[in-house]
Design a protein around this motif. Structure first.
Motif, PDB file in Angstrom:
ATOM      1  N   LEU A   4       0.823  -1.219   0.000  1.00 34.84           N
ATOM      2  CA  LEU A   4       0.000   0.000   0.000  1.00 34.84           C
ATOM      3  C   LEU A   4       0.855   1.266   0.000  1.00 34.84           C
ATOM      4  O   LEU A   4       0.460   2.282  -0.588  1.00 34.84           O
ATOM      5  N   ILE A 260      -1.008  -9.919  -7.689  1.00 40.28           N
ATOM      6  CA  ILE A 260      -2.441 -10.128  -7.430  1.00 40.28           C
ATOM      7  C   ILE A 260      -3.032 -11.079  -8.474  1.00 40.28           C
ATOM      8  O   ILE A 260      -3.708 -12.055  -8.143  1.00 40.28           O
ATOM      9  N   ARG A 261      -2.781 -10.791  -9.741  1.00 40.08           N
ATOM     10  CA  ARG A 261      -3.434 -11.583 -10.798  1.00 40.08           C
ATOM     11  C   ARG A 261      -2.958 -13.026 -10.815  1.00 40.08           C
ATOM     12  O   ARG A 261      -3.701 -13.924 -11.207  1.00 40.08           O
ATOM     13  N   HIS A 262      -1.720 -13.258 -10.398  1.00 38.14           N
ATOM     14  CA  HIS A 262      -1.196 -14.622 -10.408  1.00 38.14           C
ATOM     15  C   HIS A 262      -1.340 -15.320  -9.046  1.00 38.14           C
ATOM     16  O   HIS A 262      -0.757 -16.384  -8.843  1.00 38.14           O
ATOM     17  N   GLY A 263      -2.081 -14.701  -8.143  1.00 38.90           N
ATOM     18  CA  GLY A 263      -2.411 -15.370  -6.891  1.00 38.90           C
ATOM     19  C   GLY A 263      -1.271 -15.419  -5.886  1.00 38.90           C
ATOM     20  O   GLY A 263      -1.382 -16.098  -4.867  1.00 38.90           O
ATOM     21  N   VAL A 265      -0.270 -12.822  -4.148  1.00 40.69           N
ATOM     22  CA  VAL A 265      -0.913 -12.091  -3.048  1.00 40.69           C
ATOM     23  C   VAL A 265      -2.406 -12.384  -3.142  1.00 40.69           C
ATOM     24  O   VAL A 265      -2.998 -12.208  -4.225  1.00 40.69           O
ATOM     25  N   GLY A 266      -2.993 -12.878  -2.064  1.00 41.02           N
ATOM     26  CA  GLY A 266      -4.402 -13.272  -2.080  1.00 41.02           C
ATOM     27  C   GLY A 266      -5.149 -12.727  -0.884  1.00 41.02           C
ATOM     28  O   GLY A 266      -4.629 -11.876  -0.152  1.00 41.02           O
ATOM     29  N   PRO A 267      -6.386 -13.199  -0.683  1.00 38.70           N
ATOM     30  CA  PRO A 267      -7.228 -12.647   0.391  1.00 38.70           C
ATOM     31  C   PRO A 267      -6.661 -12.863   1.795  1.00 38.70           C
ATOM     32  O   PRO A 267      -7.175 -12.266   2.731  1.00 38.70           O
ATOM     33  N   PRO A 270      -4.312  -8.903   4.667  1.00 42.28           N
ATOM     34  CA  PRO A 270      -5.386  -8.033   5.159  1.00 42.28           C
ATOM     35  C   PRO A 270      -5.561  -6.756   4.336  1.00 42.28           C
ATOM     36  O   PRO A 270      -6.609  -6.116   4.406  1.00 42.28           O
ATOM     37  N   ASP A 271      -4.553  -6.386   3.544  1.00 40.70           N
ATOM     38  CA  ASP A 271      -4.670  -5.186   2.706  1.00 40.70           C
ATOM     39  C   ASP A 271      -5.272  -5.484   1.332  1.00 40.70           C
ATOM     40  O   ASP A 271      -5.376  -4.570   0.487  1.00 40.70           O
ATOM     41  N   TYR A 272      -5.652  -6.733   1.077  1.00 35.97           N
ATOM     42  CA  TYR A 272      -6.058  -7.177  -0.274  1.00 35.97           C
ATOM     43  C   TYR A 272      -7.089  -6.241  -0.924  1.00 35.97           C
ATOM     44  O   TYR A 272      -6.915  -5.795  -2.051  1.00 35.97           O
ATOM     45  N   GLN A 273      -8.158  -5.946  -0.193  1.00 35.03           N
ATOM     46  CA  GLN A 273      -9.223  -5.109  -0.750  1.00 35.03           C
ATOM     47  C   GLN A 273      -8.714  -3.726  -1.143  1.00 35.03           C
ATOM     48  O   GLN A 273      -9.005  -3.231  -2.241  1.00 35.03           O
ATOM     49  N   ASP A 274      -7.939  -3.106  -0.267  1.00 40.49           N
ATOM     50  CA  ASP A 274      -7.454  -1.751  -0.555  1.00 40.49           C
ATOM     51  C   ASP A 274      -6.416  -1.758  -1.674  1.00 40.49           C
ATOM     52  O   ASP A 274      -6.388  -0.847  -2.508  1.00 40.49           O
ATOM     53  N   ILE A 276      -6.305  -3.686  -4.239  1.00 40.05           N
ATOM     54  CA  ILE A 276      -6.991  -3.826  -5.527  1.00 40.05           C
ATOM     55  C   ILE A 276      -7.742  -2.547  -5.895  1.00 40.05           C
ATOM     56  O   ILE A 276      -7.671  -2.085  -7.036  1.00 40.05           O
TER      57      ILE A 276
END
Lengths: 284, 284
Positions: A4, A260-263, A265-267, A270-274, A276
């Motif tokens: 982030l 992100i797209r290659h998995g 970094v995944g859910p 804890p920052d995943y939503q932000d 993306i």
């Protein structure tokens, strides 16, 4: 440091420092106070009020706007007020897919906060131990971000080439890639950000491509813009992006999108939503 | 019709119709006027002003909030004011990765405009003529979107399972998938949207996964939620999503994201920039 933090750099700008740069009643960019003051020297070209900087309404076609702007920019460059100069014309639009309202020298695009489109290619190699990524190191003589880490291929999108032809051209120049190999690149999305950089306000749309390369391919720079290339496992890319500013600011974003797209970094992050949301235009 | 029309549906809501639903000084959801009026029947649980609906500050722990909310929701359900009921508890958070401030019945989550997290799995098969996608048709007895087209597997994210374990569970229930096959799914990003639906205001974060399936795998629904499955080429998915509302509203978004990530839709689409921004939270 975190992903982030890297992305926040790409959203770093202070809107109150700018006034809208208007053409034909719509905003196409942002001008800071110093630029607005300097443009008062061209009363036939700009109408400057307390709230905005507008291209004169007497300039009412793409060609007469482009011609007037070219004269202004040459003057700014000669006087040292526009040090960056690329010798390439860029289309001025509000969004992708629109006809440009004029063309302008690429070096002045961030100075006027005009949106620019570019391509970024991820050069990927599948190995037994997972995905690896070709990383380039920018030449020390680049005007922008000398010595920083970069994608295998990246470049601005000029007005007179299709995205596909531009990609093939850049893959040839920056990585010595044969045409048929470059043509295998697949579109994978786009990143959106606005940030202050030494050359001005970058309002960018970065089109991302994934290109799976044969294990024996070795990139070879032909235009002097890259010092050298290394093939890194995704884990090293992740660590370097997260814990340093070794990557050029926007290339860090391209790498995070790749993770992100290659998995990688995944859910479970804890920052995943932000992460993306902020890769695609939402300011932190 | 266009991809943007599908995505616009997922951003369709009128903020002026709602007031913030506050817990401990922060907004966690949105309440419409009818709900605000109905909640006046519970003065010990809610403080209702002209501007917002707040959970009473006397409810100051996750467990006493959850208990008070459970009583209220049971009352609303008994009186017919909350027809949707799932019998599952959902965590209430402002963003992914936070500790929940309380748990509440899943059927009431959209009624209170509380953010929900879900998983969507793209079941992909590589064939000689390109990528194919498993498409499910929802049972006619589903409360939400009966008969609509769906992903091979999708489900809400409950509070007591990891995302990975939830994915494996849903892959087993919805598509009869063995655990080791489901475990191959790779995270591929997330979609963000807020829209009005029959059950309330959906403020969703949809985690997307790609799962490459062997050509001989046949999904088999075990929980009665799916009528049947078909394997479609990407081109048919693209055409159906673009030209009809046959897909459930949010599954259309998942398919468009798939088309973007796999390069089926690229920068030659003039809507490319807006599609990508609007998939990740920017309202059209």
């Amino acid at each position: 440091m975190s992903y982030l933090d890297r992305i926040a750099v790409c959203h770093g700008w202070e809107p109150s420092r700018y006034r809208p740069f208007m053409i034909s009643g719509s905003r196409y960019g942002w001008a800071d106070e110093a630029l607005a003051a300097r443009l008062r020297a061209f009363p036939g070209v700009f109408d400057i009020s307390d709230t905005d900087v507008a291209l004169s309404s007497s300039l009412n076609t793409p060609s007469n706007r482009s011609a007037a702007m070219a004269e202004v920019l040459a003057d700014l460059h000669d006087s040292g007020d526009l040090p960056y100069w690329r010798g390439e014309l860029y289309p001025v639009t509000r969004r992708w897919g629109e006809a440009p309202v004029m063309l302008m020298e690429r070096g002045a695009v961030p100075r006027f906060g005009v949106r620019a489109f570019g391509i970024h290619v991820n050069g990927l190699v599948r190995k037994d131990d997972g995905v690896h990524v070709w990383v380039g190191r920018r030449s020390m003589n680049k005007e922008v971000a000398p010595g920083k880490l970069d994608n295998i291929v990246a470049g601005g999108q000029p007005h007179d080439l299709s995205v596909r032809d531009n990609l093939i051209k850049e893959c040839g120049e920056e990585a010595g890639m044969p045409r048929d190999l470059a043509a295998r690149a697949k579109a994978a999305g786009a990143l959106l950000y606005v940030c202050e950089q030494p050359d001005g306000l970058r309002d960018d749309v970065a089109f991302c491509f994934d290109l799976w390369l044969p294990p024996d391919f070795r990139p070879r720079n032909t235009d002097g813009e890259v010092q050298g290339f290394e093939l890194w496992p995704l884990a090293r890319v992740a660590e370097t992006v997260r814990d340093s500013d070794a990557f050029k600011f926007n290339c860090a974003m391209v790498q995070i999108d790749l993770l992100i797209r290659h998995g990688f970094v995944g859910p479970d992050d804890p920052d995943y939503q932000d992460i993306i949301a902020n890769l695609h235009g939402t300011r932190p």
